[in-house]
Design an enzyme around this catalytic site. Structure first.
Site, short mmCIF file in Angstrom:
data_model
loop_
_atom_site.label_atom_id
_atom_site.label_comp_id
_atom_site.label_asym_id
_atom_site.label_seq_id
_atom_site.Cartn_x
_atom_site.Cartn_y
_atom_site.Cartn_z
N GLU A 48 0.88 -1.17 0.00
CA GLU A 48 0.00 0.00 0.00
C GLU A 48 0.92 1.22 0.00
OE1 GLU A 48 -2.28 0.86 3.52
OE2 GLU A 48 -3.58 2.25 2.44
N ARG A 100 6.03 -13.37 9.17
CA ARG A 100 6.91 -12.21 9.15
C ARG A 100 7.95 -12.41 10.24
NH1 ARG A 100 3.22 -6.89 8.49
NH2 ARG A 100 2.69 -7.15 10.68
N LYS A 112 4.62 0.12 10.35
CA LYS A 112 4.58 1.39 9.63
C LYS A 112 4.13 2.51 10.55
CE LYS A 112 3.63 0.35 4.81
NZ LYS A 112 2.59 0.31 3.77
#
Length: 564
Positions: free
Chosen positions: A40, A264, A274
């Site tokens: 994104e 992850r 983020k």
RNA sequence: AGCCUGGUGGUGUAACGGUAGCACGACAGAUUCUGGUUCUGUUUGUCGGGGUUCGAAUCCCUGCCGGGCUGCCA
């Protein structure tokens, strides 16, 4: 030759994604492999993304398939072209080439048409519940939800309402399009999830054309499908979304990619979300997204990391479904391993201590030839001036030195790298007792680093000729946090602790008066140097024209100070 | 609490009912004009408890621990 081909090579073990793809190819579910990396564009890529990038690009490469770069731009509130450019730059820097660049926003019309189809088929409905009501009626982890009172609207009514939503006839947030699935599903994502929300927000690509925007769940699978993605490799957090991903593909009757999730990783002494990275930038805890302490790719680049080291790191940590805690040392080790072979060697003094060689002729300057690499001759040589007054590292002198201190002390002899043996006679101190200068003698017969009598010195130290030195500033970077896991525990959170409390106040130490050998005067911005005995350094790409600022990428391994 | 998911040396990862292996780290030694590099060697592991089996890291049950999920974010 032919016999060699016939020889059975021991098959390498294949991770679960490779096994899944192998099986899909063998069963004929897919004829070829296509993957995608779908960021994104609302922030910069970090080392965690690098793993997802490597997985998707490497799988495509291994199976001779294709990879798309797709911007998952379905939320106009947070996204920007500026980020798109950063993402392109970072992936290219890593060394990957995508076959096609796509945008979810290019699919808005098609997605809209599919939404109408779902409405017509009785699989979606317009709901007038407020966000609060919707949340309440969704139930919770243990209790099922209740059906929305608007759930039974007719297809005709829903279609009309949805078209009006698109036409802008309703207020933001007043209505929403939902998939009609199962409010009692144990999977929250299946409790009539939102497909479209009304949001009068300027989109950086579609402008004001739309006032309704698809949700991630209604956009992602179909985007994969349209692009012909066979394997949609994403992180574990989307595991619970897979049933919904599959549901949309099935109800729509479209090409059905397979989503496979992998874990992850967390990096010790770092944070990766983020939200937190953005917060650190906004609150000025770091200099920006590309602050050399940041785990962002642009930060790592500015710090001096090589793309290869990051790719190797991603291979190194492997791939599985188990949550990984990776020690940041591991990343640094990959870097050191790479730079060991790539970085030309030079001499620089970080914390200078003046040395006067009293028996060396006053105005004499000798030019010494030094190797740019200890084992790889292709790096060539350079010339280093030597004179009566030098700088050495403050750490390389100790007044009351222990026996195992293989450096300079009063009465001890060391080798100046590539030059002479010197012996320290006297340490001159200022009024406060700080050592400000060393008076030494040199052995004229030791030129080149050895003497006719063959005596050995234990230590070799680096140096820079004072008269020829280039002044520079050096930024010493360290881990951003003092805690392996900066995230506070729940009880600590209750006391108001946040990850910011673990910020390392010494993550940046600026050395204002470093002395570099003259060779470095014209160092370009791209070359990563090894300052011998210290570490790897690169010129700061953001320094003003002509300004000498070096960033320390990482220190050399050090088995001395660890013991001490 | 419910659902999903995972648990192999310090870390990461193999072994897919048949010898627990590899990498990194750590430690020790050798080499070295970088206390670097390189080379050699050593060390440490199947979360606990039951079961199935000639045989279990692997299959079953159970407990414990970790991660994810209750956005009109992605």
């Amino acid at each position: 030759m032919e016999e060699n081909i016939a020889v059975e090579t021991k098959s390498e073990s294949r991770h679960f994604i490779q096994q899944a793809i192998d099986a899909d190819l063998a069963s004929g579910r897919f004829q070829s492999v296509q993957t995608r990396f779908p960021p994104e564009p609302n922030g910069y890529l970090h080392i965690g993304h690098a793993k997802a990038i490597c997985v998707n690009f490497e799988m495509a490469r291994e199976y001779k398939g294709k990879v798309n770069l797709r911007m998952d731009d379905t939320n106009p509130l947070k996204e920007d072209m500026h980020y798109v450019e950063g993402i392109r730059r970072d992936i290219s820097w890593l060394g990957f080439k995508w076959d096609r660049e796509c945008f979810a926003s290019d699919y808005y019309e098609q997605l809209y048409q599919w939404a109408e189809k779902l409405i017509l088929d009785g699989n979606a409905y317009v709901c007038d519940l407020t966000p609060e009501e919707m949340r309440r009626m969704r139930g919770n982890l243990t209790e099922p939800g209740e059906n929305s009172p608007f759930r039974s609207r007719s297809a005709e009514e829903n279609l009309e309402l949805f078209r009006k939503m698109r036409a802008g006839e309703f207020e933001d947030g007043s209505k929403i399009l939902r998939a009609k699935i199962d409010m009692a599903s144990p999977n929250m994502n299946m409790r009539d999830p939102a497909m479209y929300r009304i949001q009068r927000e300027h989109h950086f690509r579609t402008g004001d054309k739309w006032c309704i925007y698809p949700m991630y769940d209604f956009a992602h699978g179909q985007s994969d499908s349209m692009e012909g993605v066979s394997h949609s490799l994403c992180s574990l957090e989307f595991e619970d979304h897979r049933p919904l991903y599959d549901w949309f593909c099935e109800k729509l009757g479209i090409f059905h990619p397979r989503q496979i999730e992998f874990a992850r990783f967390n990096l010790s002494y770092s944070v990766m979300s983020k939200r937190k990275l953005l917060e650190m930038v906004n609150e000025g805890h770091v200099d920006g997204w590309d602050d050399p302490r940041m785990p962002t790719l642009c930060g790592l680049r500015r710090r001096g990391y090589t793309p290869d080291s990051i790719r190797n790191f991603c291979t190194d940590i492997g791939i599985s479904k188990r949550g990984q805690w990776i020690d940041i040392d591991r990343l640094e080790n990959c870097l050191r391993k790479d730079l060991e072979n790539k970085a030309p060697r030079v001499m620089a003094v970080q914390r200078p201590l003046k040395v006067t060689i009293k028996n060396y002729p006053e105005d004499q300057v000798e030019v010494i030839t030094a190797n740019n690499h200890p084992t790889d001759e292709s790096f060539g040589t350079r010339e280093v001036p030597f004179s009566k007054t030098l700088y050495i590292e403050q750490d390389d002198f100790m007044e009351d030195a222990p026996k195992k201190f293989f450096r300079l002390s009063i009465g001890r002899e060391v080798r100046l790298r590539y030059a002479y043996y010197i012996t320290c006679e006297e340490a001159i101190k200022d009024a406060d007792g700080n050592i400000v200068e060393l008076i030494c003698t040199y052995d004229p017969e030791s030129k080149g680093g050895s003497t006719p009598d063959g005596r050995r010195v234990k230590g070799t130290i680096h140096w820079v000729s004072a008269a020829h030195a280039v002044d520079a500033k050096i930024n010493l970077y360290d881990r951003l946090f003092t805690l392996e896991n900066p995230e506070p525990s729940n009880t600590q959170k209750k006391k108001g602790k946040t990850y910011l409390d673990a910020l390392n106040s010494e993550s940046l130490v600026v050395l204002e008066d470093a002395k570099l050998e003259p060779f470095l005067k014209d160092a370009d911005l791209e070359t990563r140097f090894q300052f011998e005995r210290l570490g790897y350094y690169i010129r700061d790409s953001k320094a003003a024209e002509g300004e000498m600022i070096f960033n320390r990428t990482t220190s050399l391994r050090d088995s001395w100070t660890k013991k001490g």
